[in-house]
Design an enzyme around this catalytic site. Structure first.
Site, PDB file in Angstrom:
ATOM      1  N   ASP A 207       0.836  -1.205   0.000  1.00 16.02           N
ATOM      2  CA  ASP A 207       0.000   0.000   0.000  1.00 16.02           C
ATOM      3  C   ASP A 207       0.864   1.245   0.000  1.00 16.02           C
ATOM      4  OD1 ASP A 207       0.702   0.557   2.636  1.00 16.02           O
ATOM      5  OD2 ASP A 207      -1.233   0.008   3.471  1.00 16.02           O
ATOM      6  N   ASN A 215      -3.972  12.802   0.661  1.00 11.83           N
ATOM      7  CA  ASN A 215      -5.335  13.317   0.543  1.00 11.83           C
ATOM      8  C   ASN A 215      -5.502  14.628   1.301  1.00 11.83           C
ATOM      9  OD1 ASN A 215      -6.497  11.367  -1.141  1.00 11.83           O
ATOM     10  ND2 ASN A 215      -6.917   9.993   0.564  1.00 11.83           N
ATOM     11  N   ASP A 224      -6.919  10.144  -5.927  1.00 12.79           N
ATOM     12  CA  ASP A 224      -7.405   9.278  -7.002  1.00 12.79           C
ATOM     13  C   ASP A 224      -6.427   9.241  -8.168  1.00 12.79           C
ATOM     14  OD1 ASP A 224      -9.652   8.777  -5.498  1.00 12.79           O
ATOM     15  OD2 ASP A 224     -10.992  10.054  -6.678  1.00 12.79           O
ATOM     16  N   GLU A 250      -5.995   2.051  -0.321  1.00 14.60           N
ATOM     17  CA  GLU A 250      -4.713   2.199  -1.013  1.00 14.60           C
ATOM     18  C   GLU A 250      -3.904   0.922  -0.949  1.00 14.60           C
ATOM     19  OE1 GLU A 250      -4.047   3.884   3.190  1.00 14.60           O
ATOM     20  OE2 GLU A 250      -5.661   3.744   1.717  1.00 14.60           O
TER      21      GLU A 250
END
Length: 415
Positions: A207, A215, A224, A250
């Site tokens: 991940d 974010n 994204d 993720e």
């Protein structure tokens, strides 16, 4: 600390069947998806409320698949108003929670700007099981008109339609790689072949490091973009026979048939360096991405799909713990895999009992094996090392000791 033994007024058998229905949709702890986000937005806009929620409910929590107007992502069962709506067949409308004896003492009501209006509609499967709710919440008392109530019902039906479509989907809408369900189905076929032929097979889980910070700094749209760029960077490195899927927000997984531990580590390192080379022109400050990798090889005499992925996850956890941006092979960290026992994935309501039965905490049992279990709960911080695990639906009870403690889960060793 103490939780009621029957949080929902449902027979134990019915609750077990309900949890089986929740498991069928394989949606718990999955990342946000536009279809459900739009429904949460529609609830807020149509009814003019401050908060809207699309949720699923397992044995210990109400988990938010989509929400607006709240920073929370889940709420323990004992704190959620929706537990009163779950046994019903229609909406539960609470015009003023401060005047309702079920809710008036709740901290969510007593807080400044606390809950007053609360509407909750069960999300009901075709075979009649309530697996979650859709909610409209406001800090001002109000009523629902007949027209609004019918719109609310239709929105709940739309949620269920989206869940059915999602259940049948095989491709993740954002990244274009396999969904978690499709990844598992394909991987289980490879696992069966590897066991039958005693052939090599390895798994990688990885991940993106500090994805929340990405974010928070650049916005969810940028997050994204990172996920899509990551998928594009990974796919050319993999063989056509390899399986690549999105397992969580993720977190991603790779299955490598005919690959031993050394070959899998080499692939993980190629993937890690490919992500380090990603660039995002125009980002200020410059956005750089790294990822942590866990690698595990299949033991045909002991592993199934779940235990193989668990080993890779444990290696990934070790990579995170020891500094991130690393590839780490599995080294025997978990109770289940260290003892080489077959894990059985389940979704059952459980109770953790301790302090001479003065304390009972709801939990969700996610896996069982001969001498242990994995359970999820809202927080593990207050759970002592020695507990009793109970599964009321089967009248099972085990004295257990905490073998591995994570923030929201425990691995228990029986006896």
């Amino acid at each position: 600390m103490t939780a009621a033994l029957n949080m929902f007024p449902l027979p134990l058998k019915t609750e077990e069947e309900r949890l089986t229905a929740v498991e069928r949709y394989d949606i718990l702890d999955t990342p946000p998806e536009p279809a459900f986000d739009r429904i949460a937005t529609l609830v807020r806009l149509i009814f003019g409320v401050e908060t809207s929620i699309v949720s699923l409910i397992d044995a210990h929590r109400q988990w938010y698949k989509a929400s607006e107007g709240t920073p929370l992502k889940e709420v323990p069962i004992g704190e959620t108003f929706c537990r009163y709506a779950m046994p019903g067949t229609d909406a539960m409308i609470v015009p003023d929670a401060s005047q309702d004896e079920r809710f008036c003492d709740s901290p969510h009501v007593k807080a400044d700007h606390g809950v007053r209006f609360y509407a909750s509609m069960p999300l009901t499967t075709e075979d009649g099981h309530n697996i979650g709710t859709i909610c409209a919440i406001d800090s001002q008392p109000r009523q629902f008109s007949v027209r609004e109530l019918e719109i609310f019902r239709e929105l709940a039906r739309i949620v269920m339609s989206e869940m059915e479509l999602r259940r049948l989907a095989t491709t993740d809408g954002l990244t274009g790689v396999s969904t978690r369900r499709a990844f598992k189905e394909d991987a289980e076929k490879y696992v069966a072949l590897a066991r039958r032929h005693r052939s090599q097979l390895s798994a990688i889980t990885f991940d993106i490091d500090r994805f929340k910070a990405i974010n928070d700094t650049y916005g969810h749209a940028a997050g994204d973009v990172v996920l899509k760029a990551m998928a594009r960077a990974v796919e050319p490195i993999l063989r056509q026979s390899d399986i690549f899927g999105r397992l969580g927000g993720e977190e991603f997984g790779v299955i490598l048939p005919d690959a031993d531990a050394s070959a899998a580590m080499a692939v993980a390192e190629k993937l890690r360096h490919a992500l380090l080379e990603l660039r995002f022109p125009g980002s200020r400050p410059a956005l750089l991405v790294s990822a942590s990798f866990g690698v595990a090889s299949f033991d045909p005499g002991a592993d199934d799909y779940d235990s193989l992925m668990l080993k890779a996850d444990e290696a990934l956890y070790e990579a995170k713990r020891t500094g991130r941006n690393r590839s780490v092979p599995w080294s025997g960290a978990t109770v289940a895999t260290t003892k080489q026992v077959e894990r059985r994935r389940v979704l059952k309501a459980g109770k953790l009992v301790f302090s001479d039965r003065r304390a009972v905490i709801d939990c969700t049992v996610r896996a069982l094996w001969e001498n242990g279990a994995e359970v999820q709960l809202s927080s593990s911080s207050d759970v002592p090392d020695d507990v009793t695990l109970e599964i009321p639906s089967g009248n099972f009870k085990w004295d257990a000791r905490v073998a591995i403690r994570r923030p929201n889960s425990l691995e228990l060793a029986f006896g």
